[in-house]
Design a protein around this motif. Sequence first.
Motif, PDB file in Angstrom:
ATOM      1  N   MET A 159       0.713  -1.164  -0.059  1.00 23.83           N
ATOM      2  CA  MET A 159       0.073  -0.200   0.007  1.00 23.83           C
ATOM      3  C   MET A 159       1.017   1.318  -0.040  1.00 23.83           C
ATOM      4  O   MET A 159       1.770   1.305   0.977  1.00 23.83           O
ATOM      5  N   LYS A 160       0.903   1.768  -1.087  1.00 27.19           N
ATOM      6  CA  LYS A 160       1.648   3.120  -1.140  1.00 27.19           C
ATOM      7  C   LYS A 160       1.180   4.188  -0.181  1.00 27.19           C
ATOM      8  O   LYS A 160      -0.451   4.253  -0.163  1.00 27.19           O
ATOM      9  N   GLU A 161       1.843   5.247   0.000  1.00 25.36           N
ATOM     10  CA  GLU A 161       1.319   6.295   0.892  1.00 25.36           C
ATOM     11  C   GLU A 161       0.198   6.983   0.312  1.00 25.36           C
ATOM     12  O   GLU A 161      -0.644   7.380   0.951  1.00 25.36           O
ATOM     13  N   GLU A 162       0.284   7.319  -0.980  1.00 25.42           N
ATOM     14  CA  GLU A 162      -0.892   7.865  -1.921  1.00 25.42           C
ATOM     15  C   GLU A 162      -2.041   7.047  -1.876  1.00 25.42           C
ATOM     16  O   GLU A 162      -3.062   7.583  -2.100  1.00 25.42           O
ATOM     17  N   GLU A 163      -1.931   5.791  -1.662  1.00 21.32           N
ATOM     18  CA  GLU A 163      -3.041   4.923  -1.536  1.00 21.32           C
ATOM     19  C   GLU A 163      -3.559   4.704  -0.039  1.00 21.32           C
ATOM     20  O   GLU A 163      -4.741   4.100  -0.233  1.00 21.32           O
TER      21      GLU A 163
END
Length: 404
Positions: A152-156
């Motif tokens: 899970m990327k920070e923007e997600e």
Amino acid sequence: MRKKIISAALAFMLAAVSLGGCGQEGKEAADQSVITIWHDKEDAVVQVLQKQLDELAPEVTVKLERKSDLTEALKMVGNDPKAAPDMYFFAHDKIGVYAEMGILSPVTDFIPMEELEPYMDMTIKAATYQDVVYQLPVYYETLLFMYNKRYMKEEEVPQTTEELYSYMEENTKGGHYGFVEQHSTAYYSAGWIHGFGGYIMNDQGEPGLDLPQTQKALEYHKKFVELMPGESEYATVNTLFSEGKAHATIAGPWLVPAVRQAGMDLGIAPMPVVDETGMPIAPYSGVQGIQVLKIAGENKKEAVELVLRKLMDPLLQVDLAKASGCAPASEACYEMEEILSDDVVMAMKQTAENAVPMPNRPEMDVMWTVAGNLLADINMSGRGVEESCVKAQKEALRLIGQMK
């Protein structure tokens, strides 16, 4: 001669009685300077507490004694001077049980209420039963939204529950889950219920399982549960997250050391906001602190006050936060670099702004079971939410009625 012998014997007996009395007085004085504290804490926490409390010697000697089943042990010993401790270090949620037994002394018998103002409001609320403060808070814990940065990327990271659901839909496949939690355990599901304005039990000891807000929360939560494994026990959920098979979870700070030790690049974020209500998922908070038994409050007041004041030291709370992974109860600690730089503690501080202290009323003992059965009905057996909630509310009221 006989009179002299009798006189000498009487004099000896009087001297012996006198000396015995002095010895007894000395023993009583010594007993009043010894404070026994029961606890169930891990070694790292105990070491910090003992080191701090040892500084009270020689005026006060503090003995920390571990009790594996502390809550039941206290119920059995009550205020028995031969068996009961002077104080106990434990979570706040059993305060109501012991207050109703009449075995506790209010903290304000030793520390004026105005001196408790530097504590976080949430911790004092947790420590209060029937408008009386029975616990000196030391640290607290809340559940946290955790995610694996590998997946899970920070923007997600979801800001709302609908964003979380969309992420789950896209990523729950191939043996991976977008998000997992202990969905059929009341302690974990309470956060969703609070996010809709419902509750398991309120401050007056009234169950709220059939409230419209509670029903809406449980109905809404069902679609999330459908994208999680059916098995939602502690070990299953934590293993899935720890092994990277689940991208995100809601869990306690106790999970952090294990996943970091396993090499996870762990992210911690604010709880998602419920789109329908505009309120965040608001989990329960548990406050750990010290409580005073009435017998010690009456007979060892000076020693008890010294112990309490020693535990009010913000620096001690910082050391305990490092040892336990939990957050200090005193606001002053959040001005210190050691706390400001701790992402787990600061995340709990943020979550605590909306967290609900676990109810500390005796009635909550039956609510854990009833609410757990309700969640199993809804999430695992597939029964209707309204029917299950009405049934559970009736059962809760019946069991609470039996307690009176």
